[in-house]
Design a protein around this motif. Structure first.
Motif, mmCIF file in Angstrom:
data_model
loop_
_atom_site.group_PDB
_atom_site.id
_atom_site.type_symbol
_atom_site.label_atom_id
_atom_site.label_comp_id
_atom_site.label_asym_id
_atom_site.label_seq_id
_atom_site.Cartn_x
_atom_site.Cartn_y
_atom_site.Cartn_z
ATOM 1 N N LYS A 5 79.766 -69.949 36.889
ATOM 2 C CA LYS A 5 78.893 -69.886 35.700
ATOM 3 C C LYS A 5 79.657 -70.234 34.421
ATOM 4 O O LYS A 5 80.818 -69.834 34.264
ATOM 5 C CB LYS A 5 78.390 -68.442 35.545
ATOM 6 N N ASN A 6 78.996 -70.939 33.530
ATOM 7 C CA ASN A 6 79.500 -71.157 32.162
ATOM 8 C C ASN A 6 80.887 -71.782 32.126
ATOM 9 O O ASN A 6 81.758 -71.343 31.400
ATOM 10 C CB ASN A 6 79.548 -69.829 31.388
ATOM 11 N N THR A 13 79.229 -77.129 28.740
ATOM 12 C CA THR A 13 79.288 -75.888 29.502
ATOM 13 C C THR A 13 78.188 -75.945 30.560
ATOM 14 O O THR A 13 77.018 -76.121 30.224
ATOM 15 C CB THR A 13 79.097 -74.672 28.579
ATOM 16 N N ASP A 15 76.887 -74.839 34.898
ATOM 17 C CA ASP A 15 77.037 -74.007 36.090
ATOM 18 C C ASP A 15 77.272 -74.948 37.270
ATOM 19 O O ASP A 15 76.730 -76.051 37.306
ATOM 20 C CB ASP A 15 75.767 -73.201 36.363
ATOM 21 N N THR A 28 72.720 -76.856 34.149
ATOM 22 C CA THR A 28 72.678 -75.643 33.332
ATOM 23 C C THR A 28 71.616 -74.698 33.889
ATOM 24 O O THR A 28 70.633 -75.131 34.491
ATOM 25 C CB THR A 28 72.346 -75.985 31.854
ATOM 26 N N ASP A 39 81.790 -65.614 36.865
ATOM 27 C CA ASP A 39 81.747 -66.020 35.461
ATOM 28 C C ASP A 39 83.027 -66.762 35.095
ATOM 29 O O ASP A 39 84.128 -66.241 35.276
ATOM 30 C CB ASP A 39 81.574 -64.804 34.546
ATOM 31 N N SER A 41 83.527 -68.252 31.973
ATOM 32 C CA SER A 41 83.561 -68.476 30.520
ATOM 33 C C SER A 41 85.005 -68.605 30.070
ATOM 34 O O SER A 41 85.873 -67.843 30.516
ATOM 35 C CB SER A 41 82.941 -67.282 29.790
#
Lengths: 413, 413
Positions: A5-6, A13, A15, A28, A39, A41
């Protein structure tokens, strides 16, 4: 199924959905009820590296006899240790080598060293990909030729534990291997659809000796012996003349740049940009640690770019995008593995790098940062074939691998 | 007082007692009731690096306009950003640069960039050592010459916060700075006992243009202008002829090897081994990130060794011991700082490296491992002047430094 994710990919950005061992979907807002969500990020997703020429188990020789003259080095330090090698030691050395590869973002390698059968289990347990080759070297002794062919047959009869571990054959070089063995090994590989691997034109001396012995250069010799085709991998390939470049291109054989080893041993510098311009299939490898002294493809990319610019006498040669491709997609392509790109349908070999690592800041050009600024501390997660091999800097069993490696080293003293 | 307990040093396990900012005692079983004890089992102690040529605040240019042709790069990417530089931005950029230096084991640097007065606070807050220089560049414009001298006087009048932050003067190069400014700056530096710093003979074009304009080569020119002495530091020094080598040696001036930048810009390769053999004072520097693209002296050592072997056409040139000394003790000596060795009486600038890091295993030759195999992940603790700047991989305030750096970068777009 896994959703990363992200994650940062090419300036966006997104997925990334991984189903089984492949990238299923990149976009996305991807949702999948059954998927495990990770995640990412603050991290970017990049393909992992493919190390196209190494002798992985040489790890026990890192720093041994550094800066000794060649003959002292071999006679006092290397040969006595190599004489004590056992399949068991090779197993431990391979595992440690693969540990270093994972930490530096490599998930596939083409290997040439003693007891390749002992590396099979190591590769399988560590979860990476490898083409392990039995390496023939008969020193022009007919009894040895026969023995090497038997050994190769035995190696080729082994059953591999998974698709990720492949077999191949190598011959050391034209100055250590007879015409008969080279031709036989190449034919055996061809019959089974396997890769064939050699050192080629690493030094000027190799070329001169070959001219003196055979009246032609090593690349021409292999061409005349019908050894060159799209499944032949030629390590080093530093000193090729125009005709050899043409022959290798026509045969679609693969050359492997080993810039650090070539500089360290003062063998010369491959004209990487010229080979690329001529349309050769160029890949990258670290060689063994005895002449590097690590297995980091990040180090190798940096020196490849620097060396290629110098050799081409052009600071615009060897641009970062092409160097990164040489180190990733080109290698996988050469091994016949559909990986090396973050793209739907490709095998899920990838790494996540920490965009808050000092070396990746600012992130004006992530690929430039990877080629010139990064080191292993940037790499946080490594996946091969959809499976996680390193998670947030942690590799399962690392302490044990290191302990076993150290013990196996001691036993060679 | 600090006791670094059970630390690996030159093949032995010892204790190291630090009193104030110096190594007080090195031995076994050291006890001091008042000392803070730091267990360093599994770690080795090494001197930190001294980066002898950099433009630290260029961090905002990492990867910017990578692989563009020189003029496009300067005109489209670099100059527009540099035009917006402010002292405040330089402060944040310097802090981030020093963060990277600490992570890669450097505790001292010689710097040449805009607004050096803004870097003073950054160096002081980060706790490292620096010689910050005001860099003159008048482009042969007399009004500018006068202004530069005023600026230098103003800079030299600044009070430094501690012994660790020193002042110096630079002139950019013979092709950008007038005879008058070079002579004046050198005299001002000499009068105050400060270092004087220049780029010298970085490219063949510089040498050719200098011959065309002055009828002599840049090194000879500086010698004739009485600029060479033991407090003159000459960055790059790639293209020196026999006479210039002799003059620089006689004057005891210092040359700085910048192999990565020299290869990346295709400027040429310094004959490091020859300079060492001739008795020049040779040191090492990264140059700015725009042409590197990091500040890692570990990367720089590896490429220095590889480049020097290639340039000398001798794989036994540039042995690891001498390369490590060039990167450590030689630099500190050139800056007049009694550091760069783990030795009683020396200033306590040192790092602790993790002997269980993959790149330092096996530990047959730690210095070889540092030169050829290591990266920042090996470095766990960094001390400067007896004070801990990084503890087990942690630097106080790192997140804030990175956040401020990113914000300051955005403001230049």
């Amino acid at each position: 199924m896994i959703i990363v994710k992200n994650v940062y990919l090419n300036g966006q950005t997104v997925d990334v959905l991984i189903k089984g061992n492949r990238f299923e979907k990149i976009g996305t807002g991807i949702k999948e009820d059954e998927a495990q969500v990770m995640d990412a990020s603050g991290k970017a997703i990049l393909p992992t590296f493919c190390n196209m020429h190494t002798h992985a188990s040489m790890m026990f020789l890192r720093g041994v006899g550094e800066d000794l003259a060649l003959f002292d080095w071999l006679q006092k330090e290397i040969w006595p240790r190599e004489a004590k090698l056992t399949p068991e030691a090779i197993y431990y050395f391979s595992k440690f080598a693969i540990l270093e590869m994972i930490r530096t973002g490599t998930t596939a390698f083409l290997d040439m060293y003693f007891y390749p059968e002992a590396s099979i289990k190591a590769v399988d347990e560590m979860g990476v990909r490898s083409v392990l080759t039995y390496c023939g070297m008969d020193n022009f002794d007919e009894a040895k030729t026969k023995k090497e062919i038997e050994n190769a047959e035995k190696f080729l009869s082994l059953k591999m534990p998974s698709q990720k571990v492949q077999k191949g054959l190598s011959c050391h070089a034209v100055y250590t291997v007879s015409e008969k063995l080279i031709k036989t090994f190449k034919q055996m590989a061809r019959d089974e659809g396997l890769l064939f691997n050699m050192h080629l034109s690493e030094t000027k001396k190799e070329v001169e000796d070959c001219l003196a012995k055979y009246g032609k250069r090593p690349g021409k010799l292999l061409s005349d012996w019908n050894v060159l085709d799209e499944k032949t991998i030629l390590a080093h390939s530093v000193h090729l003349d125009d005709e050899e470049i043409r022959l290798i291109k026509k045969a679609k054989s693969v050359v492997v740049n080993n810039p650090i080893s070539n500089l360290k041993l003062n063998s010369g510098q491959m004209p990487l940009q010229r080979y690329s311009d001529e349309g050769l299939r160029v890949t990258l490898g670290t060689d063994g640690v005895a002449s590097n002294n690590n297995l980091s493809m990040i180090d190798e990319m940096k020196v490849a770019a620097l060396s290629a610019k110098s050799k081409a006498d052009d600071c615009l040669a060897a641009k970062v995008g092409s160097i990164f491709e040489v180190a990733t997609a080109n290698g996988f392509e050469a091994l016949g593995i559909n990986a090396g790109k973050i793209k739907e349908g490709y095998l899920a070999d990838f790494m996540l790098v920490d965009l808050n690592n000092f070396a990746l800041i600012p992130c004006e050009n992530l690929i430039s940062n990877m080629v010139y600024a990064a080191d292993s501390s940037c790499i946080k997660d490594v996946f091969c074939d959809g499976k996680c091999l390193m998670k947030n800097g942690h590799i399962n069993g690392e302490e044990e691998i290191i302990r076993d490696f150290k013990r196996a080293c001691k036993e060679l003293h």
